[in-house]
Design an enzyme around this catalytic site. Sequence first.
Site, PDB file in Angstrom:
ATOM      1  N   CYS A 133      -1.687  -6.393  12.758  1.00  0.00           N
ATOM      2  CA  CYS A 133      -1.402  -5.118  13.029  1.00  0.00           C
ATOM      3  C   CYS A 133      -2.434  -4.398  11.844  1.00  0.00           C
ATOM      4  CB  CYS A 133      -0.079  -4.761  12.551  1.00  0.00           C
ATOM      5  SG  CYS A 133       0.110  -2.955  12.374  1.00  0.00           S
ATOM      6  N   CYS A 136      -0.728  -1.425  10.113  1.00  0.00           N
ATOM      7  CA  CYS A 136       0.142  -1.902   9.086  1.00  0.00           C
ATOM      8  C   CYS A 136      -0.534  -2.307   7.715  1.00  0.00           C
ATOM      9  CB  CYS A 136       0.984  -2.917   9.448  1.00  0.00           C
ATOM     10  SG  CYS A 136       1.863  -2.725  11.072  1.00  0.00           S
ATOM     11  N   ASP A 137      -1.556  -2.963   7.929  1.00  0.00           N
ATOM     12  CA  ASP A 137      -2.431  -3.832   6.735  1.00  0.00           C
ATOM     13  C   ASP A 137      -3.558  -3.209   6.508  1.00  0.00           C
ATOM     14  OD1 ASP A 137       0.232  -5.437   6.459  1.00  0.00           O
ATOM     15  OD2 ASP A 137      -0.490  -6.706   8.083  1.00  0.00           O
TER      16      ASP A 137
END
Length: 315
Positions: A133, A136-137
């Site tokens: 992701c 997300c990261d």
Amino acid sequence: MAKNYDVIVIGAGPGGMTAALYASRANLSVLMLDRGVYGGQMNNTAEIENYPGFKSILGPDLSKEMYDSSTQFGAEYAFGTVEEITDNGDTKTVKTDMDTYETKAVIIATGSEYKKLGVKGEDTFSGRGVSYCAVCDGAFFKNKHVVVVGGGDSAIEEGIYLTQLADKVTVIHRRDQLRAQKILQDRAFANDKMEFVWNSNVEEIQGDDQKVAGVKIKNNQTGEESIIDANGVFIYVGVLPMTESFKNLDILTDDGWVDTDDQMMTKVPGIFAIGDVRDKKLRQITTAVGDGGIAGQGVFNYIEMLKAKTVEVGK
């Protein structure tokens, strides 16, 4: 005692939320169940450009808009991981890790999850440089070099997103051309922060001090092996259906997808399936929403049929 609903929707992604909207608007009692936050994979998408009504919208923002709409007519929302559905004929029992429910109809909208490469180091460095992701990261890799594995829409979309943060994004693909939509390919090839390694497979994800340091790749044409130094690895090599809990119903294809007719009904009366969990070609927000509308109306028609049958029997 088990809680009773007319319809239980398992999964609160775009398809599930649309189904809940249609069913609750038809004055049915509806429960949406999800093991996490509503929105599904939309929450992992930085920018959505192909959903009608919005030139561009952030995935989490669209999730919130859909959730507010889906619950406006009384649909309820609850957390829980579904462990099993039991078909009792005109009723179904839905057992979760937290509660048990009785319902007349079920709509399966559990979606799919990212497929793993299955190579050495992938699990070791998961959350420490290995991610599925970018939204997300990605922020953890600002001004660093990251590798994206894959050549489809997700890989290229997320690779382009990562160029806003990373110094360089190297896309590793096992074929000699991308599978992504042409508009995405054009953007990627025009981005001077992106480079491409063709006809290559990741053999191992390497690291030290509990963080990723690079990937070992092998050219599948020449057999040549090499190491690409990188700080992060983002993997987009396909999806798997999340259908483990439904094996007892005998509604799955050999590959684990839920098989339905064009009205979203499985071969078990009263059990419908929509969105990315279905055996279909195009898995997009728009197609999930379309499935949800059909299923939401379908459960209303199904429950009306049950009522008519009850009246007939009572004569």
